[in-house]
Enzyme design. Structure first.
Site, PDB file in Angstrom:
ATOM      1  N   HIS A 154      -7.032  -5.711   1.869  1.00  0.00           N
ATOM      2  CA  HIS A 154      -5.925  -5.138   2.609  1.00  0.00           C
ATOM      3  C   HIS A 154      -5.448  -6.183   3.612  1.00  0.00           C
ATOM      4  CE1 HIS A 154      -6.658  -0.828   1.555  1.00  0.00           C
ATOM      5  NE2 HIS A 154      -7.900  -1.265   1.390  1.00  0.00           N
ATOM      6  N   ASP A 173       0.842  -1.193   0.000  1.00  0.00           N
ATOM      7  CA  ASP A 173       0.000   0.000   0.000  1.00  0.00           C
ATOM      8  C   ASP A 173       0.881   1.248   0.000  1.00  0.00           C
ATOM      9  OD1 ASP A 173      -1.782   2.192   1.144  1.00  0.00           O
ATOM     10  OD2 ASP A 173      -3.197   0.526   1.030  1.00  0.00           O
ATOM     11  N   ILE A 174       0.480   2.263  -0.785  1.00  0.00           N
ATOM     12  CA  ILE A 174       1.279   3.497  -0.854  1.00  0.00           C
ATOM     13  C   ILE A 174       1.078   4.392   0.365  1.00  0.00           C
ATOM     14  CG2 ILE A 174       1.427   3.500  -3.375  1.00  0.00           C
ATOM     15  CD1 ILE A 174      -0.728   5.748  -3.310  1.00  0.00           C
ATOM     16  N   HIS A 178     -10.431  -5.646  -3.673  1.00  0.00           N
ATOM     17  CA  HIS A 178      -9.092  -5.729  -3.093  1.00  0.00           C
ATOM     18  C   HIS A 178      -9.192  -6.058  -1.615  1.00  0.00           C
ATOM     19  CE1 HIS A 178     -10.280  -1.467  -2.744  1.00  0.00           C
ATOM     20  NE2 HIS A 178      -9.445  -1.363  -1.713  1.00  0.00           N
ATOM     21  N   GLY A 186     -15.644   3.009   2.981  1.00  0.00           N
ATOM     22  CA  GLY A 186     -14.274   3.430   2.737  1.00  0.00           C
ATOM     23  C   GLY A 186     -13.651   2.883   1.468  1.00  0.00           C
ATOM     24  N   GLN A 187     -14.434   2.276   0.578  1.00  0.00           N
ATOM     25  CA  GLN A 187     -13.871   1.776  -0.669  1.00  0.00           C
ATOM     26  C   GLN A 187     -13.595   2.954  -1.596  1.00  0.00           C
ATOM     27  OE1 GLN A 187     -16.289  -0.976  -2.960  1.00  0.00           O
ATOM     28  NE2 GLN A 187     -14.560  -1.565  -4.246  1.00  0.00           N
ATOM     29  N   SER A 188     -12.312   3.205  -1.887  1.00  0.00           N
ATOM     30  CA  SER A 188     -11.953   4.337  -2.739  1.00  0.00           C
ATOM     31  C   SER A 188     -11.594   3.920  -4.157  1.00  0.00           C
ATOM     32  CB  SER A 188     -10.786   5.117  -2.117  1.00  0.00           C
ATOM     33  OG  SER A 188      -9.667   4.282  -1.958  1.00  0.00           O
ATOM     34  N   ASN A 200     -13.283  -3.310   1.953  1.00  0.00           N
ATOM     35  CA  ASN A 200     -14.348  -2.316   2.087  1.00  0.00           C
ATOM     36  C   ASN A 200     -15.265  -2.412   0.871  1.00  0.00           C
ATOM     37  OD1 ASN A 200     -13.049  -1.229   4.428  1.00  0.00           O
ATOM     38  ND2 ASN A 200     -11.636  -0.180   3.082  1.00  0.00           N
TER      39      ASN A 200
END
Length: 112
Positions: free
Chosen positions: A100, A30-31, A98, A91-93, A85
Site C-alpha cells: 500500500h 485502492d477501492i 502487495h 490485517g492482510q485480507s 501486512n
C-alpha cells in the site's frame, strides 16, 4: 492462482483503476482509500506475502520499490508511507504480496 483476487485483477478478469503496469508488476488505486492518495503495487507472479519472499523471487520486490519511487515522483508525492501486512492479525485480507502506498495526510505513529 485462480481464486486470488489480485491474480484476477492482473489477468484483467476483475476491473481496477490501473495506475501502472510492466512485465513484473501492476499498480492500481485502492477501492477503499485510507488517504487522499492510496494505491497498491503488486507482483504479477503470485507470492502470498513478504514471508514468502526468497532468493528466487526477491528481485521483483526491489523492482516494486523502484516503481513505487517512480510513481511517487510522477504523482508529486513529497512524503508517503509504504505498508505491507503479513498475516490475518496484521490485517492482510488478500493473500497476494502487495504494498500500500499512502499519502496526502498526516500519518500517525505508531500505526494501528
Amino acid at each position: 492462482m485462480s481464486d486470488c483476487l489480485f491474480c484476477s485483477i492482473v489477468a484483467g478478469q476483475v476491473p481496477s483503476n490501473k495506475l501502472y503496469e510492466d512485465a513484473l508488476c501492476y499498480a492500481f488505486y485502492d477501492i477503499a482509500p485510507q488517504a487522499p492518495t492510496h494505491f497498491l503495487v503488486i507482483p504479477k507472479a503470485h507470492i502470498s506475502s513478504v514471508s514468502a519472499v526468497n532468493s528466487e523471487n526477491e528481485a521483483v520486490v526491489g523492482h516494486i520499490f523502484s516503481v513505487i519511487a517512480q510513481l511517487a515522483g510522477q504523482l508529486g508525492l513529497e512524503s508517503y508511507r509504504v505498508v505491507s501486512n503479513i498475516g490475518e492479525q496484521a490485517g492482510q485480507s488478500v493473500l497476494h504480496l502487495h504494498f500500500h502506498v499512502l499519502s496526502g495526510r498526516d500519518m500517525t505513529w505508531p500505526p494501528g
